[in-house]
Design an enzyme around this catalytic site. Sequence first.
Site, short mmCIF file in Angstrom:
data_model
loop_
_atom_site.label_atom_id
_atom_site.label_comp_id
_atom_site.label_asym_id
_atom_site.label_seq_id
_atom_site.Cartn_x
_atom_site.Cartn_y
_atom_site.Cartn_z
N GLY A 214 -3.78 42.70 14.20
CA GLY A 214 -2.82 43.32 13.28
C GLY A 214 -2.34 42.42 12.17
CE1 TYR B 198 9.32 39.97 11.91
CE2 TYR B 198 9.04 42.30 12.42
CZ TYR B 198 9.85 41.24 12.03
OH TYR B 198 11.17 41.47 11.76
CB ALA C 152 -6.38 48.88 17.97
CG LEU D 177 -2.14 47.07 16.32
CD1 LEU D 177 -2.50 48.54 16.48
CD2 LEU D 177 -3.40 46.23 16.45
CG LEU E 21 5.81 42.13 17.33
CD1 LEU E 21 4.66 41.71 16.50
CD2 LEU E 21 7.11 41.56 16.85
CE1 TYR F 88 13.98 48.41 13.99
CE2 TYR F 88 13.37 50.72 13.79
CZ TYR F 88 14.16 49.65 13.42
OH TYR F 88 15.14 49.83 12.49
CE1 TYR G 168 9.63 52.44 13.16
CE2 TYR G 168 9.69 53.38 15.36
CZ TYR G 168 9.19 52.47 14.46
OH TYR G 168 8.23 51.56 14.88
CG LEU H 91 9.33 41.28 7.97
CD1 LEU H 91 10.08 40.04 7.47
CD2 LEU H 91 8.11 40.86 8.79
NE ARG I 133 -0.96 47.83 3.10
CZ ARG I 133 -1.63 47.69 1.96
NH1 ARG I 133 -1.61 46.55 1.32
NH2 ARG I 133 -2.32 48.69 1.47
CB ALA I 134 3.65 48.51 8.72
P1 NAD Z 1 2.15 44.89 9.06
O1 NAD Z 1 1.77 45.89 8.02
O2 NAD Z 1 2.08 43.45 8.70
O3 NAD Z 1 1.32 45.06 10.39
C1 NAD Z 1 0.76 46.26 10.85
C2 NAD Z 1 -0.73 46.04 10.95
O4 NAD Z 1 -1.33 47.07 11.74
C3 NAD Z 1 -1.44 46.07 9.60
O5 NAD Z 1 -2.12 44.85 9.42
C4 NAD Z 1 -2.42 47.22 9.75
O6 NAD Z 1 -3.61 46.98 9.06
C5 NAD Z 1 -2.63 47.23 11.25
N1 NAD Z 1 -3.19 48.46 11.81
C6 NAD Z 1 -2.79 49.74 11.61
N2 NAD Z 1 -3.57 50.58 12.30
C7 NAD Z 1 -4.49 49.82 12.95
C8 NAD Z 1 -5.59 50.11 13.82
N3 NAD Z 1 -5.89 51.37 14.16
N4 NAD Z 1 -6.33 49.08 14.30
C9 NAD Z 1 -6.03 47.81 13.97
N5 NAD Z 1 -5.02 47.48 13.15
C10 NAD Z 1 -4.26 48.47 12.65
O7 NAD Z 1 3.63 45.31 9.50
P2 NAD Z 1 4.64 44.74 10.59
O8 NAD Z 1 5.93 45.44 10.28
O9 NAD Z 1 4.62 43.28 10.65
O10 NAD Z 1 4.10 45.34 11.96
C11 NAD Z 1 3.70 44.58 13.07
C12 NAD Z 1 4.39 45.09 14.32
O11 NAD Z 1 5.78 44.82 14.23
C13 NAD Z 1 4.26 46.61 14.54
O12 NAD Z 1 4.08 46.88 15.90
C14 NAD Z 1 5.62 47.10 14.09
O13 NAD Z 1 5.95 48.35 14.66
C15 NAD Z 1 6.49 45.98 14.60
N6 NAD Z 1 7.86 45.95 14.09
C16 NAD Z 1 8.10 45.87 12.75
C17 NAD Z 1 9.39 45.86 12.27
C18 NAD Z 1 9.68 45.76 10.78
O14 NAD Z 1 10.81 45.98 10.36
N7 NAD Z 1 8.71 45.41 9.96
C19 NAD Z 1 10.48 45.90 13.17
C20 NAD Z 1 10.21 45.96 14.54
C21 NAD Z 1 8.90 46.00 14.99
#
Ligand code: NAD
Length: 286
Positions: free
Chosen positions: A9, A16, A74, A121, A170, A172, A182, A220, A223-224
Amino acid sequence: RGKRAFIAGIADDNGYGWAIAKSLAAAGAEILVGTWVPALNIFETSLRRGKFDESRVLPDGSLMEITKVYPLDAVYDTPEDVPEDVKTNKRYAGSSKWTVKEVAESVKQDFGSIDILVHSLANGPEVSKPLLETSRYGYLAAISASSYSYVSLLQHFAPIMNPGGASISLTYIASERIIPGYGGGMSSAKAGLESDTQVLAFEAGRKHGIRVNTISAGPLRSRAAKAIGFIDMMIDYSLENAPLQKELSAEEVGNAAAFLASPLASAITGAVLYVDNGLNAMGVGV
Ligand code: NAD
């Protein structure tokens, strides 16, 4: 020897996953990355052209090395699971062996074993729709990409993880408290992920001697998160209401992940660790 980590991811230097890779690299781990197939080209090109060099700098001044980037989707476990339209899609046709089972096999072939597995991810095609308006397709897609993807990764990687190894995902707080916005079944997916963390901690602990934990991270601007559409509001809310009134940095989550993956956490498994400036502990906004 140093530990070897596979982080699923990472597709840029804002999320993250990237921060976790850096903290693990700073602690001496070798870094392998799984990148979503449609994002692979841009990520590898940017990496090669030095676009991430500034964010690759580790505390000792050296640059984080990524030993290998694997294409990964995935939501597919084996080649038989991949529908024809995806197989022939231009963004997928250029890569091969990107189902979970094949990636685990490739890592085994290339390196033999790993010590640390990170799932960073999530995806929910209807995340901006309220749950009450979410379709069955959207809900199941969120669960598939965000929860089952972890079961599948651990299922296929645990056999090549060294005893004493650790796995981290990770999550939330929307899994357990109401976070309007959400949607699309993403709150359900995170609830599943957290419950699975406990069951998988038991099963993988007994079978493979590895630990399974999840980090409930604060907001954070990844991008997601930007795609969900309410991230700035969530960051402001946290700044105003959390016990610690500072913006959360991805590095703080990375460091917590490095701790959980290290022998310092050798008795911690099945846990949800909040890394959110304490916001989860508040009962009311102030
Ligand atoms: P991010 O965009 O950096 O990471 C998400 C990644 O998932 C991306 O690189 C995307 O390409 C990948 N992805 C999506 N579908 C996929 C698939 N089918 N196969 C493989 N990869 C796939 O964003 P992030 O916010 O850092 O997310 C990382 C984790 O942190 C996630 O689980 C997210 O729910 C969690 N999270 C994020 C926050 C926040 O505020 N950003 C808060 C709590 C938890």
